[in-house]
Design a protein around this motif. Structure first.
Motif, PDB file in Angstrom:
ATOM      1  N   CYS A 157       5.696   0.937  -4.967  1.00 43.71           N
ATOM      2  CA  CYS A 157       5.311   1.156  -6.364  1.00 43.71           C
ATOM      3  C   CYS A 157       5.365  -0.186  -7.067  1.00 43.71           C
ATOM      4  CB  CYS A 157       6.233   2.180  -7.023  1.00 43.71           C
ATOM      5  SG  CYS A 157       5.774   2.605  -8.721  1.00 43.71           S
ATOM      6  N   VAL A 158       4.189  -0.843  -7.185  1.00 42.58           N
ATOM      7  CA  VAL A 158       4.112  -2.196  -7.724  1.00 42.58           C
ATOM      8  C   VAL A 158       3.105  -2.211  -8.874  1.00 42.58           C
ATOM      9  CG1 VAL A 158       3.617  -4.607  -7.213  1.00 42.58           C
ATOM     10  CG2 VAL A 158       4.638  -3.130  -5.465  1.00 42.58           C
ATOM     11  N   PRO A 159       3.501  -2.612 -10.063  1.00 40.18           N
ATOM     12  CA  PRO A 159       2.530  -2.663 -11.179  1.00 40.18           C
ATOM     13  C   PRO A 159       1.435  -3.687 -10.903  1.00 40.18           C
ATOM     14  CG  PRO A 159       4.807  -2.767 -11.964  1.00 40.18           C
ATOM     15  CD  PRO A 159       4.861  -2.926 -10.486  1.00 40.18           C
ATOM     16  N   ASP A 160       0.230  -3.370 -11.335  1.00 41.14           N
ATOM     17  CA  ASP A 160      -0.891  -4.287 -11.182  1.00 41.14           C
ATOM     18  C   ASP A 160      -0.895  -5.217 -12.395  1.00 41.14           C
ATOM     19  OD1 ASP A 160      -3.121  -5.640 -10.574  1.00 41.14           O
ATOM     20  OD2 ASP A 160      -4.469  -3.897 -10.524  1.00 41.14           O
ATOM     21  N   GLU A 161      -0.522  -6.460 -12.168  1.00 39.81           N
ATOM     22  CA  GLU A 161      -0.391  -7.405 -13.268  1.00 39.81           C
ATOM     23  C   GLU A 161      -1.754  -7.824 -13.846  1.00 39.81           C
ATOM     24  OE1 GLU A 161       1.856 -10.615 -11.708  1.00 39.81           O
ATOM     25  OE2 GLU A 161       3.731  -9.463 -11.560  1.00 39.81           O
ATOM     26  N   ALA A 162      -2.810  -7.646 -13.068  1.00 40.08           N
ATOM     27  CA  ALA A 162      -4.129  -8.074 -13.538  1.00 40.08           C
ATOM     28  C   ALA A 162      -4.941  -6.955 -14.177  1.00 40.08           C
ATOM     29  CB  ALA A 162      -4.928  -8.675 -12.381  1.00 40.08           C
ATOM     30  N   ILE A 163      -4.336  -5.811 -14.414  1.00 41.30           N
ATOM     31  CA  ILE A 163      -5.106  -4.679 -14.941  1.00 41.30           C
ATOM     32  C   ILE A 163      -5.602  -4.920 -16.360  1.00 41.30           C
ATOM     33  CG2 ILE A 163      -3.098  -3.439 -15.834  1.00 41.30           C
ATOM     34  CD1 ILE A 163      -4.469  -0.859 -14.861  1.00 41.30           C
ATOM     35  N   SER A 164      -4.784  -5.714 -17.080  1.00 36.90           N
ATOM     36  CA  SER A 164      -5.210  -5.982 -18.466  1.00 36.90           C
ATOM     37  C   SER A 164      -6.433  -6.876 -18.529  1.00 36.90           C
ATOM     38  CB  SER A 164      -4.054  -6.624 -19.243  1.00 36.90           C
ATOM     39  OG  SER A 164      -3.680  -7.847 -18.625  1.00 36.90           O
ATOM     40  N   LEU A 165      -6.692  -7.626 -17.499  1.00 36.91           N
ATOM     41  CA  LEU A 165      -7.825  -8.549 -17.465  1.00 36.91           C
ATOM     42  C   LEU A 165      -9.021  -7.987 -16.716  1.00 36.91           C
ATOM     43  CD1 LEU A 165      -5.913 -11.868 -16.716  1.00 36.91           C
ATOM     44  CD2 LEU A 165      -6.727 -11.051 -18.945  1.00 36.91           C
ATOM     45  N   LEU A 166      -8.771  -7.252 -15.630  1.00 36.25           N
ATOM     46  CA  LEU A 166      -9.847  -6.822 -14.735  1.00 36.25           C
ATOM     47  C   LEU A 166     -10.154  -5.344 -14.833  1.00 36.25           C
ATOM     48  CD1 LEU A 166      -8.797  -8.849 -11.593  1.00 36.25           C
ATOM     49  CD2 LEU A 166     -10.410  -9.501 -13.376  1.00 36.25           C
TER      50      LEU A 166
ATOM     51  N   GLY B 136       1.118  -8.832  24.785  1.00 34.44           N
ATOM     52  CA  GLY B 136       0.732  -7.806  23.816  1.00 34.44           C
ATOM     53  C   GLY B 136      -0.725  -7.979  23.377  1.00 34.44           C
ATOM     54  N   SER B 137      -1.113  -7.087  22.521  1.00 37.79           N
ATOM     55  CA  SER B 137      -2.492  -7.109  22.033  1.00 37.79           C
ATOM     56  C   SER B 137      -2.715  -8.306  21.116  1.00 37.79           C
ATOM     57  CB  SER B 137      -2.779  -5.813  21.260  1.00 37.79           C
ATOM     58  OG  SER B 137      -4.067  -5.891  20.681  1.00 37.79           O
ATOM     59  N   PRO B 138      -3.842  -9.033  21.252  1.00 41.08           N
ATOM     60  CA  PRO B 138      -4.138 -10.172  20.372  1.00 41.08           C
ATOM     61  C   PRO B 138      -4.670  -9.735  19.020  1.00 41.08           C
ATOM     62  CG  PRO B 138      -5.904  -9.910  21.935  1.00 41.08           C
ATOM     63  CD  PRO B 138      -4.856  -8.881  22.309  1.00 41.08           C
ATOM     64  N   TRP B 139      -4.939  -8.420  18.861  1.00 39.64           N
ATOM     65  CA  TRP B 139      -5.511  -7.929  17.612  1.00 39.64           C
ATOM     66  C   TRP B 139      -4.443  -7.780  16.558  1.00 39.64           C
ATOM     67  CZ3 TRP B 139     -10.733  -7.584  17.420  1.00 39.64           C
ATOM     68  CH2 TRP B 139     -11.395  -7.568  18.642  1.00 39.64           C
ATOM     69  N   SER B 140      -4.818  -8.115  15.327  1.00 36.95           N
ATOM     70  CA  SER B 140      -3.941  -7.944  14.179  1.00 36.95           C
ATOM     71  C   SER B 140      -4.769  -7.359  13.041  1.00 36.95           C
ATOM     72  CB  SER B 140      -3.329  -9.288  13.744  1.00 36.95           C
ATOM     73  OG  SER B 140      -2.542  -9.120  12.577  1.00 36.95           O
ATOM     74  N   LEU B 141      -4.399  -6.176  12.539  1.00 38.56           N
ATOM     75  CA  LEU B 141      -5.190  -5.459  11.543  1.00 38.56           C
ATOM     76  C   LEU B 141      -4.281  -5.027  10.407  1.00 38.56           C
ATOM     77  CD1 LEU B 141      -7.934  -4.150  10.766  1.00 38.56           C
ATOM     78  CD2 LEU B 141      -7.141  -2.098  12.012  1.00 38.56           C
ATOM     79  N   ALA B 142      -4.724  -5.187   9.187  1.00 31.59           N
ATOM     80  CA  ALA B 142      -3.948  -4.784   8.027  1.00 31.59           C
ATOM     81  C   ALA B 142      -4.871  -4.201   6.975  1.00 31.59           C
ATOM     82  CB  ALA B 142      -3.186  -5.969   7.449  1.00 31.59           C
ATOM     83  N   ALA B 143      -4.453  -3.167   6.296  1.00 33.73           N
ATOM     84  CA  ALA B 143      -5.238  -2.514   5.244  1.00 33.73           C
ATOM     85  C   ALA B 143      -4.324  -2.151   4.097  1.00 33.73           C
ATOM     86  CB  ALA B 143      -5.941  -1.272   5.780  1.00 33.73           C
ATOM     87  N   ALA B 144      -4.854  -2.230   2.861  1.00 42.12           N
ATOM     88  CA  ALA B 144      -4.074  -1.916   1.673  1.00 42.12           C
ATOM     89  C   ALA B 144      -4.916  -1.087   0.711  1.00 42.12           C
ATOM     90  CB  ALA B 144      -3.607  -3.202   1.000  1.00 42.12           C
ATOM     91  N   TYR B 145      -4.305  -0.135   0.033  1.00 43.36           N
ATOM     92  CA  TYR B 145      -5.030   0.735  -0.902  1.00 43.36           C
ATOM     93  C   TYR B 145      -4.115   1.041  -2.078  1.00 43.36           C
ATOM     94  CZ  TYR B 145      -7.327   4.803  -2.926  1.00 43.36           C
ATOM     95  OH  TYR B 145      -7.912   5.683  -3.799  1.00 43.36           O
ATOM     96  N   ARG B 146      -4.653   0.867  -3.308  1.00 40.83           N
ATOM     97  CA  ARG B 146      -3.920   1.219  -4.528  1.00 40.83           C
ATOM     98  C   ARG B 146      -4.611   2.428  -5.149  1.00 40.83           C
ATOM     99  NH1 ARG B 146      -0.599  -1.038  -8.273  1.00 40.83           N
ATOM    100  NH2 ARG B 146      -0.525  -3.012  -7.124  1.00 40.83           N
ATOM    101  N   ILE B 147      -3.826   3.455  -5.396  1.00 39.25           N
ATOM    102  CA  ILE B 147      -4.374   4.655  -6.025  1.00 39.25           C
ATOM    103  C   ILE B 147      -4.754   4.301  -7.463  1.00 39.25           C
ATOM    104  CG2 ILE B 147      -3.891   7.042  -6.720  1.00 39.25           C
ATOM    105  CD1 ILE B 147      -1.945   7.218  -4.402  1.00 39.25           C
ATOM    106  N   PRO B 148      -5.998   4.574  -7.846  1.00 40.39           N
ATOM    107  CA  PRO B 148      -6.450   4.171  -9.197  1.00 40.39           C
ATOM    108  C   PRO B 148      -5.560   4.756 -10.290  1.00 40.39           C
ATOM    109  CG  PRO B 148      -8.302   4.863  -7.848  1.00 40.39           C
ATOM    110  CD  PRO B 148      -7.076   5.203  -7.064  1.00 40.39           C
ATOM    111  N   ASP B 149      -5.398   3.949 -11.305  1.00 35.34           N
ATOM    112  CA  ASP B 149      -4.636   4.307 -12.500  1.00 35.34           C
ATOM    113  C   ASP B 149      -3.176   4.633 -12.194  1.00 35.34           C
ATOM    114  OD1 ASP B 149      -6.984   4.031 -14.027  1.00 35.34           O
ATOM    115  OD2 ASP B 149      -7.539   6.124 -13.679  1.00 35.34           O
TER     116      ASP B 149
END
Length: 287
Positions: free
Chosen positions: A256-265, A223-236
């Motif tokens: 649907c996962v809450p951003d636990e660091a939103i209160s800090l960052l 198989g292909s040796p390439w491995s690619l992953a991307a992630a995006y969170r819709i703001p707010d």
């Protein structure tokens, strides 16, 4: 018992009065008295043996015991019955009584003899079946052993009388053993064939499984040796999108996962200003 004694007595009288040369009445009466007494005595001994056979048991050394019953009766008759005193008619009666006494004692003993031969034959059949079904069983050896045991036991049950023979029963036993050996061999052959067939099936399944594993390994390694992953969170929002490509397969996941660091960052988190549109990106190359 009384019925048998009466039957013997009736046969005795028919033979006595049917003689073409009647002996002295007094001499015949004395002989008949001894004859009936010895016959009744022998019958009691035979009844004791018969009870054991009726229970399905064999009488040890039956032939010797049968000879003893017959010989004892004949010896007692020769000692207790009056001598014929050179009277031809009395001599014929005396000889006939001895012959009849032996036959009438021998007849029920011979019946018990045949019944016990049947028991010995059944025992030999069970011995053959046990030996043939053992782990190291051999049909020919088991058959030979069963026949030898039957002949040995049957010889001990046979009295010294030419009319007593177990040759017919031995022939029947041999025929039955041959038939049973043939069926046993056929059954064993079927078991061996079934075992070989099962072994071939297991071998084929094992080979098929190995081939599947080899094909899977080839597909994985090729198989292909390439491995690619991307992630995006819709703001707010708590909506997170992930896209991955690995070993020739693509995978898209929306969660649907809450951003636990939103209160800090803040709402943008660590990705603020790193890439346009706050897109997280990872890139792996397998060598």
């Amino acid at each position: 018992m009384m019925r048998l004694v009466l039957l013997f007595a009736a046969l005795l009288l028919s033979v006595h009065y049917g003689s073409s040369m009647p002996a002295s009445p007094e001499y015949a009466r004395l002989c008949d008295s001894v004859f009936c007494r010895l016959l009744s005595k022998s019958h009691e001994e035979i009844t004791a043996l018969k009870s054991s056979v009726d229970d399905g048991n064999v009488v040890s050394q039956f032939g010797q015991k049968a000879d003893q019953i017959c010989n004892s009766a004949l010896e007692e008759f020769s000692m207790e019955a009056p001598l014929p005193d050179d009277d031809k008619d009395n001599e014929e009666l005396y000889d006939r009584k001895i012959e009849e006494l032996e036959k009438m004692i021998d007849a029920p003993l011979h019946v018990l003899y045949l019944r016990q031969l049947a028991l010995l034959r059944e025992r030999a059949m069970r011995l053959f079946a046990k030996a043939a079904n053992s782990a190291e069983g051999n049909e020919f050896e088991a058959m030979t052993q069963a026949e030898d045991v039957f002949r040995r036991d049957a010889s001990e049950f046979t009295r010294q009388n030419p009319e007593w023979s177990y040759a017919k029963e031995a022939t029947l036993l041999k025929s039955a053993l041959q038939d049973l050996a043939s069926r046993t061999k056929k059954l064993n052959d079927e078991k061996v064939a079934a075992a070989k067939s099962q072994e071939r099936i297991l071998l084929a399944m094992n080979t098929y499984q190995q081939q599947l594993q080899a094909m899977q390994q080839q597909l994985t390694s090729g198989g292909s040796p390439w491995s690619l992953a991307a992630a995006y969170r819709i703001p707010d929002t708590n909506i997170n999108m992930q896209v991955a490509y690995q070993q020739g397969r693509a995978n898209v996941q929306v969660s649907c996962v809450p951003d636990e660091a939103i209160s800090l960052l803040g709402s943008n988190g660590f990705v603020n200003g790193v890439t346009p549109g706050n897109i997280g990106l990872s890139f792996n190359v397998n060598i």
